[in-house]
Scaffold this motif. Structure first.
Motif, PDB file in Angstrom:
ATOM      1  N   GLU A  56      86.655 -61.461-100.955  1.00  0.00           N
ATOM      2  CA  GLU A  56      86.074 -61.790-102.255  1.00  0.00           C
ATOM      3  C   GLU A  56      86.436 -60.732-103.301  1.00  0.00           C
ATOM      4  O   GLU A  56      86.738 -61.065-104.452  1.00  0.00           O
ATOM      5  N   ALA A  57      86.429 -59.460-102.909  1.00  0.00           N
ATOM      6  CA  ALA A  57      86.806 -58.385-103.833  1.00  0.00           C
ATOM      7  C   ALA A  57      88.275 -58.499-104.234  1.00  0.00           C
ATOM      8  O   ALA A  57      88.640 -58.255-105.389  1.00  0.00           O
ATOM      9  N   VAL A  58      89.121 -58.887-103.286  1.00  0.00           N
ATOM     10  CA  VAL A  58      90.546 -59.098-103.575  1.00  0.00           C
ATOM     11  C   VAL A  58      90.721 -60.268-104.541  1.00  0.00           C
ATOM     12  O   VAL A  58      91.505 -60.201-105.495  1.00  0.00           O
ATOM     13  N   VAL A  59      89.982 -61.344-104.303  1.00  0.00           N
ATOM     14  CA  VAL A  59      90.040 -62.512-105.189  1.00  0.00           C
ATOM     15  C   VAL A  59      89.601 -62.126-106.605  1.00  0.00           C
ATOM     16  O   VAL A  59      90.207 -62.546-107.598  1.00  0.00           O
ATOM     17  N   ALA A  60      88.561 -61.295-106.713  1.00  0.00           N
ATOM     18  CA  ALA A  60      88.093 -60.842-108.030  1.00  0.00           C
ATOM     19  C   ALA A  60      89.175 -60.030-108.740  1.00  0.00           C
ATOM     20  O   ALA A  60      89.328 -60.119-109.963  1.00  0.00           O
ATOM     21  N   ASN A 144      87.792 -55.493-112.632  1.00  0.00           N
ATOM     22  CA  ASN A 144      87.083 -56.775-112.585  1.00  0.00           C
ATOM     23  C   ASN A 144      86.276 -56.909-111.298  1.00  0.00           C
ATOM     24  O   ASN A 144      85.175 -57.467-111.306  1.00  0.00           O
ATOM     25  N   SER A 145      86.800 -56.395-110.194  1.00  0.00           N
ATOM     26  CA  SER A 145      86.047 -56.415-108.930  1.00  0.00           C
ATOM     27  C   SER A 145      84.806 -55.545-109.034  1.00  0.00           C
ATOM     28  O   SER A 145      83.721 -55.923-108.582  1.00  0.00           O
ATOM     29  N   VAL A 146      84.963 -54.363-109.649  1.00  0.00           N
ATOM     30  CA  VAL A 146      83.839 -53.425-109.774  1.00  0.00           C
ATOM     31  C   VAL A 146      82.749 -53.998-110.667  1.00  0.00           C
ATOM     32  O   VAL A 146      81.552 -53.920-110.345  1.00  0.00           O
ATOM     33  N   LEU A 147      83.145 -54.585-111.797  1.00  0.00           N
ATOM     34  CA  LEU A 147      82.178 -55.025-112.801  1.00  0.00           C
ATOM     35  C   LEU A 147      81.584 -56.400-112.515  1.00  0.00           C
ATOM     36  O   LEU A 147      80.529 -56.738-113.053  1.00  0.00           O
ATOM     37  N   GLY A 153      83.379 -52.603-105.918  1.00  0.00           N
ATOM     38  CA  GLY A 153      84.278 -51.460-105.861  1.00  0.00           C
ATOM     39  C   GLY A 153      84.492 -50.965-104.447  1.00  0.00           C
ATOM     40  O   GLY A 153      85.626 -50.725-104.017  1.00  0.00           O
ATOM     41  N   ARG A 154      83.396 -50.811-103.710  1.00  0.00           N
ATOM     42  CA  ARG A 154      83.496 -50.318-102.333  1.00  0.00           C
ATOM     43  C   ARG A 154      84.252 -51.305-101.452  1.00  0.00           C
ATOM     44  O   ARG A 154      85.091 -50.916-100.631  1.00  0.00           O
ATOM     45  N   ASN A 155      83.971 -52.587-101.627  1.00  0.00           N
ATOM     46  CA  ASN A 155      84.660 -53.597-100.819  1.00  0.00           C
ATOM     47  C   ASN A 155      86.144 -53.681-101.172  1.00  0.00           C
ATOM     48  O   ASN A 155      86.978 -53.923-100.295  1.00  0.00           O
ATOM     49  N   LEU A 156      86.474 -53.458-102.442  1.00  0.00           N
ATOM     50  CA  LEU A 156      87.883 -53.460-102.827  1.00  0.00           C
ATOM     51  C   LEU A 156      88.598 -52.254-102.224  1.00  0.00           C
ATOM     52  O   LEU A 156      89.742 -52.368-101.762  1.00  0.00           O
TER      53      LEU A 156
END
Length: 253
Positions: A56-60, A144-147, A153-156
């Motif tokens: 999901e973080a990658v998709v974001a 965008n993943s962080v926000l 952020g951690r998952n990314l």
């Protein structure tokens, strides 16, 4: 479903189409345009090897590219160095092959040759600027993943670390996958050629911390489409800290 949820959370009006690439290496990319529609593609290797929250973080991240119109921006600015280069080559060749034909006006072919050389040098320098902008857009997409996501952020960071480790392993066993991905590396979330060769721990958080601890940045980064992994993970840390401070300040107000 995941792409739709993240797209709406990112503020996109139109949801990109979800695609699956059958590359064995873990990676992802966004492509398309406002006319044909945008698409977010994840590889089979990513889906099979990363936890759902990291996917999901990658998709974001990829939706961040679409949100910031990076596909169009990079396509447009990448054309300019190529045009300058080919114009330079044409002038160099015309100057070289015309130099022996006209003895009365030798200065013109020489001038054309010199201008062509200068244009080729300019094309090389402008290509470095394009690569710098490409690295900058990766940071924007990471944000965008962080926000957008909780613990994004951690998952990314974990996802990027897994991709680096697995790309390093794949590069030794699946040369064909790496070769195919390298042709697309400007679009990918992580350069498949930057894989980690060997690591002593299997704890992904320890891998993240090990990558962040690497202080020596290769000067060859200026020729890369992606930021140095250590700088990238540290950037995510700083952005998360700033975001947390902002939220805390707003709560106090």
């Amino acid at each position: 479903e995941m792409v739709e949820r993240v797209a709406k959370a990112s503020g996109l009006k139109k949801v990109p189409k979800a695609m699956i690439s059958y590359l064995g290496i873990p990676n992802a990319f966004a492509y398309g345009n406002f006319l044909s529609g945008y698409k977010v593609a994840v590889t089979r290797g990513l889906i099979e090897n990363l936890p759902r929250e990291e996917v999901e973080a990658v998709v974001a991240h990829e939706i961040g590219h679409i949100k910031h119109r990076d596909v169009e921006v990079m396509m447009i600015i990448s054309i300019l160095p190529a045009l300058i280069y080919w114009l330079g080559r044409i002038l160099m060749y015309s100057g070289f092959f015309s130099s022996g034909r006209s003895r009365d006006s030798r200065s013109t072919p020489v001038l054309a040759f010199l201008v062509g050389m200068v244009l080729i040098i300019i094309s090389f320098l402008s290509n470095l600027i394009v690569l710098y902008i490409s690295r900058l857009r990766e940071y924007y997409a990471d944000s965008n993943s962080v926000l957008t996501l909780s613990e994004g952020g951690r998952n990314l960071q974990r996802a990027l670390a897994r991709i680096l480790v697995m790309s390093g392993a794949v590069s030794r066993s699946r040369a064909r996958d790496i070769s195919s991905a390298t042709k697309l590396k400007a679009l990918l979330i992580s350069d498949p050629e930057l894989g980690i060769g060997s690591i002593r721990t299997y704890d992904i958080d320890e891998v993240v911390e090990w990558i962040k601890s690497q202080k020596k940045i290769s000067p060859l980064e200026i020729f890369s489409t992606h930021p140095d992994p250590a700088k990238r993970l540290r950037f995510i840390d700083r952005l998360e800290q700033e975001t947390t401070k902002t939220k805390y300040t707003l709560l106090r107000v």
